[in-house]
Design an enzyme around this catalytic site. Structure first.
Site, short mmCIF file in Angstrom:
data_model
loop_
_atom_site.label_atom_id
_atom_site.label_comp_id
_atom_site.label_asym_id
_atom_site.label_seq_id
_atom_site.Cartn_x
_atom_site.Cartn_y
_atom_site.Cartn_z
N ARG A 12 0.84 -1.20 0.00
CA ARG A 12 0.00 0.00 0.00
C ARG A 12 0.87 1.25 0.00
O ARG A 12 2.03 1.23 0.44
CB ARG A 12 -0.93 0.00 1.23
N CYS A 13 0.29 2.32 -0.49
CA CYS A 13 0.94 3.62 -0.60
C CYS A 13 1.63 3.97 0.72
O CYS A 13 1.02 3.80 1.77
CB CYS A 13 -0.10 4.67 -0.97
N PRO A 14 2.86 4.39 0.67
CA PRO A 14 3.69 4.77 -0.47
C PRO A 14 4.65 3.69 -0.94
O PRO A 14 5.51 3.95 -1.78
CB PRO A 14 4.47 5.96 0.07
#
Length: 81
Positions: free
Chosen positions: A18-20
């Site tokens: 998941r981001c980042p």
């Protein structure tokens, strides 16, 4: 018809991240590539549909192709413009 994604020089599996994290992994991988080499990125984080194209623009790489209709998403990046 040629599958551009199958011709990538390198592949980065960012599934489950998941981001980042996906963009951080792309940045680290691209740093060790030669100009003109291609990287296939496979991801399932919806944020990559915005982040990967943005990364390419900001870092002056070419986004050769992308498939973002359904996950897993695929992006083909060429290092350098």
């Amino acid at each position: 018809m040629t599958d551009l994604f199958a011709q990538a020089d390198q592949t980065l599996d960012a599934l489950g991240l998941r981001c980042p994290e996906p963009v951080m992994m792309v940045r680290k991988t691209v740093r060790h590539m030669d100009n003109g080499e291609t990287l296939l990125i496979i991801a399932d984080d919806p944020a990559t549909t915005r982040d990967i194209p943005g990364f390419c623009r900001f870092m002056e790489h070419t986004l050769v192709a992308q498939e973002t209709d359904t996950a897993p998403y695929r992006y083909l990046l060429r290092k350098g413009v």
